[in-house]
Design an enzyme around this catalytic site. Structure first.
Site, PDB file in Angstrom:
ATOM      1  CD  GLU A  91      -2.860  -1.185   2.326  1.00 18.66           C
ATOM      2  OE1 GLU A  91      -4.087  -1.197   2.181  1.00 18.66           O
ATOM      3  OE2 GLU A  91      -2.309  -1.307   3.409  1.00 18.66           O
ATOM      4  CB  CYS A 104       2.957   6.975   3.525  1.00 24.23           C
ATOM      5  SG  CYS A 104       3.455   5.699   4.674  1.00 24.23           S
ATOM      6  CB  CYS A 111       7.777  -6.047   8.032  1.00 23.62           C
ATOM      7  SG  CYS A 111       9.250  -5.371   8.857  1.00 23.62           S
ATOM      8  CB  CYS A 115       7.009  -3.990  15.624  1.00 25.05           C
ATOM      9  SG  CYS A 115       8.659  -3.494  15.110  1.00 25.05           S
ATOM     10  CB  CYS A 118       3.706  -3.090  13.224  1.00 25.46           C
ATOM     11  SG  CYS A 118       3.758  -2.879  11.439  1.00 25.46           S
ATOM     12  CB  CYS A 345       0.950   4.803  11.579  1.00 22.45           C
ATOM     13  SG  CYS A 345       1.473   6.419  11.199  1.00 22.45           S
TER      14      CYS A 345
END
Ligand code: SAH
Ligand code: SF4
Length: 376
Positions: A91, A104, A111, A115, A118, A345
Site C-alpha cells: 500500500e 507514504c 516485514c 513489531c 504493527c 500508520c
C-alpha cells in the site's frame, strides 16, 4: 525479457543506453519522459528518433503495478493497494496538507522485524520490493494526482518510507529508488523531504549516511532495552545505546540537524510518566548514552485485533508530551489521517491471498476501525 526502466536510476539508465550504443544524454531525456512527464510508452517520446524508439520497444518497457483498489478518506487522504504478484499487495498513502503533499511508500511485502504493535509485522515477511516497485508507487501517485488536479506542477513534495516493510532490510533496492526521488531530472525532492524510517538496522544507518543521507526517523517506542526488546524484536540485536550512538554519527551527515524519534503510544505499556523520564535521560545523555539531538513524534497507536494492545488515552499522551516538553525536548503528537479508510500508520495490510474477497475483508476492517477512537 525486456528491462523495466522504472528499475533504473539515472546512472543505471545511462549504462543501459551505453549497451544500446546510444549517447548518455539520451538517458537524461528518457528519464525525464518517464518521471517528469509520466510517460509509459516510447511512442509518446516525440523528441527521440524513430529508430531509437523502435530499439527501446524491443529491449525495454515502462510498467507500474496494477492498482487493486483506491480508497479516499473524508480528510483527502488516498490509499492505493498495489498488486505485487504471488497473492501479495502493498500500500501507498497520499496525505495532503496545506503546505505539502506527502506520499507514504512501502519497501517490502510484509516485514520480518515483527513489531508487536504493527499489523504489517504480524503478517510476516513475503518479499523485498524491487527498486522499480518502490519507484512505481511515486510514479503512479504523482502522475495520477497531476492528471486529476489538471496541473503540470509537482503535487508530491515529501516522501516518507513509512509504509509496509523495513526499508533498511531492503537496502540494495532502496538506494537507487532514493536516488530517483532526489534526482533533478526525475522528482527533484530535497534530501530533507525524503525520510527513511527504520526500526534500527544499525549497520545500514551507517551505510545510508555515506551513500545517500536523507532525513532519518527512528522507531524507538520504548526508553529501555527490556521493554524495547518486547516491542521491537530487532532491539535484541541492536540495543538502544548502540542505536542512539549510530544516530549521533548519522547527524554529522544528515540534511537536518536532528533525528526524529517515533514513539507509538500504547496504553499502560510505554506511556507512563516514568517512561517519559527515562526517555529524557536517554536523549539528554546519561551514564549509558551520550545523548542525541532529536525531536520526538508521539504516534497514537492504531489498534488492530491481533495486537491485544490499546491506544493511550489523549490525556495520557498529552501528559507524556508535557513532561518531554518541559525538559526542552521538541515533541509533536501525530495527527492520525485516513482512519476511515484504514490508511493510518501500522494499519497497512497487504496480504491478499484470496483476491476474490479483498473488498469484503476491507469492508470488515473498516467496520472495526470505525469504532470510536479517542484522539483525532
Ligand atoms: N519499518 C519502518 C517503517 C515502516 S513503519 C519502521 O518501523 O520505522 C512506519 C511507522 O509506523 C513506524 O514508526 C511504526 O512504528 C509505526 N507503526 C507501526 N504500527 C503502528 C500502529 N499500529 N499504530 C501506530 N503506528 C504504527
Ligand atoms: Fe516492520 Fe516497521 Fe512494522 Fe516493525 S513497525 S514490523 S519494522 S514495518
Amino acid at each position: 525479457m525486456t528491462v523495466n526502466l522504472l528499475e533504473l536510476d539515472l546512472e543505471g539508465l545511462s549504462g543501459f543506453c551505453d549497451q544500446l550504443g546510444e549517447k548518455r544524454y539520451r538517458a537524461t531525456q528518457l528519464f525525464r519522459w518517464i518521471h517528469q512527464r509520466g510517460a509509459s510508452n516510447f511512442e509518446q517520446m516525440s523528441d527521440l528518433a524513430r529508430s531509437l524508439r523502435e530499439k527501446l520497444k524491443s529491449r525495454a518497457h515502462i510498467a507500474g503495478m496494477r492498482v487493486i483498489s483506491q480508497h479516499e478518506s473524508v480528510d483527502g487522504t488516498i490509499k492505493w493497494l498495489f498488486d505485487v504478484g504471488g497473492g501479495n499487495a502493498v500500500e501507498s498513502v497520499f496525505i495532503p496538507e496545506e503546505d505539502r503533499g506527502t506520499l507514504c511508500v512501502s519497501s517490502q511485502a510484509g516485514c520480518a522485524v515483527g513489531c508487536r504493535f504493527c499489523s504489517t509485522g504480524h503478517q510476516g515477511f513475503s518479499r523485498n520490493l524491487t527498486t522499480g516497485e518502490i519507484v512505481a508507487q511515486l510514479w503512479f501517485a504523482e502522475h495520477f494526482l497531476r492528471q486529476r488536479l489538471a496541473t503540470q506542477r509537482r503535487v508530491i513534495s515529501n516522501v516518507v518510507m513509512m509504509g509496509m516493510g523495513e526499508p533498511l532490510q531492503n537496502y540494495s533496492a532502496l538506494l537507487p529508488a532514493l536516488r530517483v526521488m532526489l534526482d533533478d531530472h526525475a522528482y527533484g525532492l530535497s534530501r530533507r523531504r525524503v525520510t527513511v524510517s527504520t526500526s534500527g538496522v544499525v549497520p545500514m544507518i551507517d551505510r545510508l549516511a555515506v551513500d545517500c543521507p536523507v532525513a532519518l526517523a527512528v522507531s524507538l517506542h520504548a526508553p529501555n532495552d527490556l521493554l524495547r526488546d518486547s516491542l521491537v524484536p530487532l532491539n535484541r540485536k541492536y540495543p538502544i545505546a548502540e542505536l542512539l550512538e549510530t544516530c549521533a554519527r548519522y547527524l554529522t551527515r544528515a540534511p537536518r540537524d536532528f533525528i526524529t524519534l517515533e514513539y507509538c503510544m500504547l496504553q499502560g505499556v510505554n506511556d507512563q510518566p516514568e517512561h517519559a523520564r527515562q526517555l529524557i535521560d536517554l536523549v539528554r545523555g546519561n551514564a549509558k548514552s551520550k545523548g542525541l539531538r532529536c525531536k520526538v513524534n508521539l504516534i497514537p497507536f492504531n489498534p488492530f485485533p491481533a495486537s491485544g494492545l490499546l491506544r493511550s488515552p489523549a490525556a495520557v499522551v498529552a501528559a507524556f508530551a508535557g513532561i518531554l516538553g518541559d525538559a526542552g525536548i521538541v515533541t509533536t503528537v501525530r495527527k492520525t489521517r485516513g482512519d476511515d479508510i484504514d490508511a493510518a500508520c501500522g494499519q497497512l495490510a497487504g496480504d491478499i491471498q484470496d483476491r476474490t474477497r479483498v473488498d469484503e475483508r476491507m469492508a470488515q476492517q473498516r467496520t472495526f476501525m470505525m469504532q470510536p477512537v479517542q484522539q483525532r
